[in-house]
Design a protein around this motif. Structure first.
Motif, PDB file in Angstrom:
ATOM      1  N   ARG A  14       0.859  -1.176  -0.162  1.00 14.49           N
ATOM      2  CA  ARG A  14      -0.092  -0.038   0.102  1.00 14.49           C
ATOM      3  C   ARG A  14       0.844   1.161   0.124  1.00 14.49           C
ATOM      4  NH1 ARG A  14      -3.364  -3.034   3.336  1.00 14.49           N
ATOM      5  NH2 ARG A  14      -2.340  -2.273   5.460  1.00 14.49           N
ATOM      6  N   PHE A  15       1.911   1.363   0.918  1.00 16.59           N
ATOM      7  CA  PHE A  15       2.835   2.382   0.953  1.00 16.59           C
ATOM      8  C   PHE A  15       3.417   2.632  -0.549  1.00 16.59           C
ATOM      9  CE2 PHE A  15       7.418   3.779   1.236  1.00 16.59           C
ATOM     10  CZ  PHE A  15       6.997   4.902   2.055  1.00 16.59           C
ATOM     11  N   ASN A  16       3.772   1.506  -1.211  1.00 14.75           N
ATOM     12  CA  ASN A  16       4.606   1.692  -2.526  1.00 14.75           C
ATOM     13  C   ASN A  16       3.423   2.272  -3.645  1.00 14.75           C
ATOM     14  OD1 ASN A  16       7.216   1.258  -1.830  1.00 14.75           O
ATOM     15  ND2 ASN A  16       6.958  -1.107  -1.768  1.00 14.75           N
ATOM     16  N   ASN A  17       2.363   1.561  -3.670  1.00 19.70           N
ATOM     17  CA  ASN A  17       1.300   2.060  -4.484  1.00 19.70           C
ATOM     18  C   ASN A  17       0.842   3.469  -4.395  1.00 19.70           C
ATOM     19  OD1 ASN A  17       1.087  -0.507  -5.525  1.00 19.70           O
ATOM     20  ND2 ASN A  17      -0.644  -1.240  -4.415  1.00 19.70           N
ATOM     21  N   ARG A  18       0.814   4.097  -3.159  1.00 20.66           N
ATOM     22  CA  ARG A  18       0.444   5.345  -2.831  1.00 20.66           C
ATOM     23  C   ARG A  18       1.658   6.145  -3.365  1.00 20.66           C
ATOM     24  NH1 ARG A  18       0.477   4.752   2.165  1.00 20.66           N
ATOM     25  NH2 ARG A  18      -1.730   4.440   2.323  1.00 20.66           N
ATOM     26  N   ARG A  19       2.840   5.762  -3.292  1.00 20.32           N
ATOM     27  CA  ARG A  19       4.035   6.859  -3.868  1.00 20.32           C
ATOM     28  C   ARG A  19       3.869   6.566  -5.396  1.00 20.32           C
ATOM     29  NH1 ARG A  19       8.761   4.231  -2.933  1.00 20.32           N
ATOM     30  NH2 ARG A  19       9.792   6.076  -3.818  1.00 20.32           N
ATOM     31  N   ALA A  24       3.260  10.001 -10.245  1.00 26.89           N
ATOM     32  CA  ALA A  24       2.836   9.963 -11.408  1.00 26.89           C
ATOM     33  C   ALA A  24       2.404  11.549 -11.582  1.00 26.89           C
ATOM     34  CB  ALA A  24       1.803   9.098 -11.839  1.00 26.89           C
ATOM     35  N   GLU A  25       1.625  11.794 -10.761  1.00 25.33           N
ATOM     36  CA  GLU A  25       0.958  13.374 -10.877  1.00 25.33           C
ATOM     37  C   GLU A  25       2.154  14.554 -10.652  1.00 25.33           C
ATOM     38  OE1 GLU A  25      -1.818  13.107  -7.269  1.00 25.33           O
ATOM     39  OE2 GLU A  25      -3.495  12.530  -8.899  1.00 25.33           O
ATOM     40  N   SER A  69       4.406   9.452   3.739  1.00 24.62           N
ATOM     41  CA  SER A  69       4.326   8.547   2.532  1.00 24.62           C
ATOM     42  C   SER A  69       5.382   8.865   1.806  1.00 24.62           C
ATOM     43  CB  SER A  69       3.097   8.655   2.011  1.00 24.62           C
ATOM     44  OG  SER A  69       2.998  10.275   1.543  1.00 24.62           O
ATOM     45  N   TRP A  70       6.465   9.143   2.184  1.00 24.60           N
ATOM     46  CA  TRP A  70       7.638   9.143   1.281  1.00 24.60           C
ATOM     47  C   TRP A  70       8.955   8.779   1.915  1.00 24.60           C
ATOM     48  CZ3 TRP A  70       5.151  13.411   3.924  1.00 24.60           C
ATOM     49  CH2 TRP A  70       6.060  14.099   4.861  1.00 24.60           C
ATOM     50  N   ARG A  71       9.908   8.229   1.101  1.00 19.44           N
ATOM     51  CA  ARG A  71      11.423   7.844   1.818  1.00 19.44           C
ATOM     52  C   ARG A  71      11.936   8.882   1.968  1.00 19.44           C
ATOM     53  NH1 ARG A  71      14.186   4.024  -2.129  1.00 19.44           N
ATOM     54  NH2 ARG A  71      13.639   5.816  -3.704  1.00 19.44           N
ATOM     55  N   ALA A  72      12.884   8.793   3.144  1.00 24.01           N
ATOM     56  CA  ALA A  72      13.771   9.793   3.592  1.00 24.01           C
ATOM     57  C   ALA A  72      14.664   9.980   2.324  1.00 24.01           C
ATOM     58  CB  ALA A  72      14.515   9.300   4.647  1.00 24.01           C
ATOM     59  N   PRO A  73      14.992  11.708   2.367  1.00 22.24           N
ATOM     60  CA  PRO A  73      15.817  12.141   1.216  1.00 22.24           C
ATOM     61  C   PRO A  73      17.167  11.418   1.253  1.00 22.24           C
ATOM     62  CG  PRO A  73      14.860  13.591   2.394  1.00 22.24           C
ATOM     63  CD  PRO A  73      14.655  12.560   3.029  1.00 22.24           C
ATOM     64  N   GLU A  74      17.817  10.964   2.331  1.00 21.93           N
ATOM     65  CA  GLU A  74      19.136  10.668   2.287  1.00 21.93           C
ATOM     66  C   GLU A  74      18.955   9.039   1.845  1.00 21.93           C
ATOM     67  OE1 GLU A  74      17.701  11.412   6.456  1.00 21.93           O
ATOM     68  OE2 GLU A  74      17.226  12.395   4.800  1.00 21.93           O
ATOM     69  N   VAL A  75      17.909   8.387   1.875  1.00 25.36           N
ATOM     70  CA  VAL A  75      17.799   7.013   1.129  1.00 25.36           C
ATOM     71  C   VAL A  75      17.740   7.303  -0.262  1.00 25.36           C
ATOM     72  CG1 VAL A  75      16.412   5.016   1.094  1.00 25.36           C
ATOM     73  CG2 VAL A  75      16.661   6.151   3.346  1.00 25.36           C
TER      74      VAL A  75
END
Length: 97
Positions: A14-19, A24-25, A69-75
């Protein structure tokens, strides 16, 4: 992602689908903002992007108990180190002088 960051595979999915959906938008608007400057100004795309980010965050607060709902910028940057590279451009005139 680090091991144990999600309680179960469906949560990670679900996390990855949301991202993917949100990305895309953002991608479409950002590319127009970056490469179609006159259109971007006319449509005020930077304001639209900021508003969209705000709406995404509001959804996170309401539906995800405030979890991002986003990955850390460092990652992200660790996977693409060239994004932080500084390119020194040597001008031909200066070099020839």
């Amino acid at each position: 992602m680090r091991h144990g960051e999600f309680c179960a595979p469906p949560c990670r999915q679900r996390f990855n689908n949301r991202r993917l959906q949100r990305g895309a938008e953002v991608y479409d608007l950002w590319m127009a903002f970056r490469f179609q400057r006159s259109l971007a100004r006319a449509l005020k795309l930077l304001s639209c992007l900021n508003r969209l980010a705000h709406l995404y965050r509001q959804e996170d607060l309401a539906e995800r108990a405030g979890r991002s709902s986003w990955r850390a910028p460092e990652v992200v940057l660790a996977g693409r180190p060239y994004l932080r590279a500084v390119r020194l451009v040597q001008r031909r005139r200066a070099r020839d002088a």
